[in-house]
Design a protein around this motif. Structure first.
Motif, PDB file in Angstrom:
ATOM      1  N   HIS A  68       0.676  -1.106  -0.038  1.00 28.06           N
ATOM      2  CA  HIS A  68      -0.090   0.045   0.025  1.00 28.06           C
ATOM      3  C   HIS A  68       0.717   1.209   0.003  1.00 28.06           C
ATOM      4  CE1 HIS A  68      -3.595  -2.209   0.445  1.00 28.06           C
ATOM      5  NE2 HIS A  68      -3.491  -3.012   1.513  1.00 28.06           N
ATOM      6  N   ARG A  69       1.785   1.145   0.955  1.00 26.62           N
ATOM      7  CA  ARG A  69       2.961   2.270   0.787  1.00 26.62           C
ATOM      8  C   ARG A  69       3.468   2.485  -0.534  1.00 26.62           C
ATOM      9  NH1 ARG A  69       4.863   0.171   5.522  1.00 26.62           N
ATOM     10  NH2 ARG A  69       4.113   1.002   7.411  1.00 26.62           N
ATOM     11  N   ALA A  70       3.760   1.472  -1.238  1.00 26.33           N
ATOM     12  CA  ALA A  70       4.208   1.494  -2.856  1.00 26.33           C
ATOM     13  C   ALA A  70       3.209   2.158  -3.682  1.00 26.33           C
ATOM     14  CB  ALA A  70       4.846   0.338  -3.166  1.00 26.33           C
ATOM     15  N   ALA A  71       1.860   1.720  -3.397  1.00 28.65           N
ATOM     16  CA  ALA A  71       0.858   2.103  -4.404  1.00 28.65           C
ATOM     17  C   ALA A  71       0.688   3.785  -3.954  1.00 28.65           C
ATOM     18  CB  ALA A  71      -0.520   1.505  -4.163  1.00 28.65           C
ATOM     19  N   PHE A  72       0.642   4.316  -2.579  1.00 32.55           N
ATOM     20  CA  PHE A  72       0.482   5.556  -2.386  1.00 32.55           C
ATOM     21  C   PHE A  72       1.630   6.378  -2.949  1.00 32.55           C
ATOM     22  CE2 PHE A  72      -1.577   4.162   1.775  1.00 32.55           C
ATOM     23  CZ  PHE A  72      -3.045   4.143   1.050  1.00 32.55           C
ATOM     24  N   ALA A  73       2.753   5.823  -3.124  1.00 37.66           N
ATOM     25  CA  ALA A  73       4.026   6.852  -3.647  1.00 37.66           C
ATOM     26  C   ALA A  73       3.692   6.733  -5.184  1.00 37.66           C
ATOM     27  CB  ALA A  73       5.301   5.971  -3.260  1.00 37.66           C
ATOM     28  N   GLU A  74       3.340   5.557  -5.890  1.00 40.31           N
ATOM     29  CA  GLU A  74       3.124   5.963  -7.253  1.00 40.31           C
ATOM     30  C   GLU A  74       1.780   6.860  -7.543  1.00 40.31           C
ATOM     31  OE1 GLU A  74       4.662   4.342  -9.730  1.00 40.31           O
ATOM     32  OE2 GLU A  74       6.108   3.978  -8.204  1.00 40.31           O
ATOM     33  N   LEU A  75       0.852   6.885  -6.735  1.00 44.30           N
ATOM     34  CA  LEU A  75       0.074   7.817  -6.721  1.00 44.30           C
ATOM     35  C   LEU A  75       0.305   9.295  -6.740  1.00 44.30           C
ATOM     36  CD1 LEU A  75      -3.074   6.679  -5.096  1.00 44.30           C
ATOM     37  CD2 LEU A  75      -2.981   6.730  -7.560  1.00 44.30           C
ATOM     38  N   GLU A  76       1.174   9.470  -5.834  1.00 45.64           N
ATOM     39  CA  GLU A  76       1.877  11.016  -5.626  1.00 45.64           C
ATOM     40  C   GLU A  76       2.770  11.271  -6.862  1.00 45.64           C
ATOM     41  OE1 GLU A  76       4.089  13.407  -1.994  1.00 45.64           O
ATOM     42  OE2 GLU A  76       4.227  11.081  -2.107  1.00 45.64           O
ATOM     43  N   LYS A  77       3.482  10.138  -7.195  1.00 52.51           N
ATOM     44  CA  LYS A  77       4.263  10.148  -8.516  1.00 52.51           C
ATOM     45  C   LYS A  77       3.623  10.697  -9.630  1.00 52.51           C
ATOM     46  CE  LYS A  77       7.957   7.949 -11.165  1.00 52.51           C
ATOM     47  NZ  LYS A  77       8.653   6.740 -11.509  1.00 52.51           N
ATOM     48  N   ALA A  78       2.445  10.126  -9.630  1.00 51.98           N
ATOM     49  CA  ALA A  78       1.632  10.407 -10.867  1.00 51.98           C
ATOM     50  C   ALA A  78       0.753  11.995 -10.806  1.00 51.98           C
ATOM     51  CB  ALA A  78       0.386   9.437 -10.999  1.00 51.98           C
TER      52      ALA A  78
END
Length: 307
Positions: free
Chosen positions: A264-274
């Motif tokens: 989930h942390r990785a998914a949140f980071a990817e959303l922020e990167k987007a």
């Protein structure tokens, strides 16, 4: 964006024709628990007259978001108060502007007015609003809101009203109240780029987005491209202020926040990167004790750990 990713807790709605809009627990207690857990915002949806057929197929009841968020404001100190979403065409825009200005003034400038065009035919019929006019009425609202909030005299002739040299007070604390535009269409992104402070794209299945009369976002790469396009359009329109993007986290396994936390942390980071600046999460439960447990676990796992 240089600011950290922020999180909104969306109060869980009761599903089905016999559902209770407050099944997840006393609103003020859940809001305080969300604030104590480290959430930055608290959101509520809107369906003033949901149809029985829609409820029977999984639709949900809601509170009136502006009234209920006033109650949340009185119980909390810092939470941003987010309508996710209020349906602009359902109201005369001067009444919408007055309610929003009142809430912003009473809360010390904490309102975020998420607005959608609406999609449920039965609700439009029940409220006496023409579904075919929803986009025109939405655009009227976006024009009237800043005029009303300015506190200066203005006139505006709409499709169904004629405001002649009116002055509305109190002025909101924020100038302007942030308006986030909901929906996945190109029109929604254009409205956000040209006339609002943020975009609320809808995540979910193709069936859900079809019901909501908005295109599905097929991938994170597509979302990132749309965010880039929107912000570029805002720059072209001469706007320099940052545009927020609030995305509803679609992974239902988040019901247990501590489980699979690294993913989930990785998914949140990817959303922020987007380009996402706010993530909206909900507990997936409509039971008070479980809702509080979710808030505590989410705060300990993702929010306090990030401070």
């Amino acid at each position: 964006m240089t600011t950290r990713l922020r999180f909104i807790f969306h109060y869980p709605e009761g599903a089905g024709p016999d559902s209770d809009a407050l099944a997840a627990g006393p609103l003020h207690e859940i809001a305080v628990a969300a604030e104590n857990a480290g959430f930055d915002g608290f959101s509520l949806s809107e369906h003033p007259a949901p149809g029985a057929r829609w409820l029977s197929s999984g639709g949900h009841q809601t509170l009136d978001p502006l009234v209920a968020l006033s109650y949340v404001a009185a119980a909390t100190r810092q939470l941003r108060l987010v309508t996710n979403l209020a349906v602009a065409p359902y109201r005369n825009p001067l009444l919408l502007a007055k309610a929003a200005a009142t809430l912003d003034a009473l809360s010390g400038g904490r309102l975020v007015l998420g607005l959608g065009a609406g999609y449920q035919k039965s609700e439009f019929y029940a409220l006496g609003v023409e579904l075919a006019e929803r986009n025109a009425l939405f655009d009227e609202a976006l024009e009237v809101l800043p005029l009303h909030w300015s506190g200066r005299p203005f006139s505006y002739r709409g499709r169904h009203f004629d405001a002649r040299d009116v002055i509305a007070r109190p002025r909101p604390v924020q100038d302007p109240i942030p308006v986030w535009i909901g929906g996945n269409s190109r029109l929604a992104r254009r409205r956000a780029a040209e006339r609002a402070q943020g975009w609320l794209p809808m995540s979910g299945t193709a069936q859900l987005t079809a019901t909501a009369r908005t295109p599905a976002i097929g991938s994170l790469a597509e979302l990132a491209a749309q965010i880039t396009e929107m912000r570029s359009s805002a720059e072209t329109a001469g706007r320099s202020e940052p545009l927020d993007v609030a995305f509803s986290y679609p992974d239902r396994s988040l019901t247990d926040p501590a489980a699979d936390a690294d993913r989930h942390r990785a998914a949140f980071a990817e959303l922020e990167k987007a380009g996402v600046t706010w993530v909206i999460v909900s507990s997936g439960t409509r039971e008070p004790a479980a809702t509080r447990e979710f808030l505590t676990a989410f705060g300990e796992t993702y929010l306090r750990a990030a401070d």
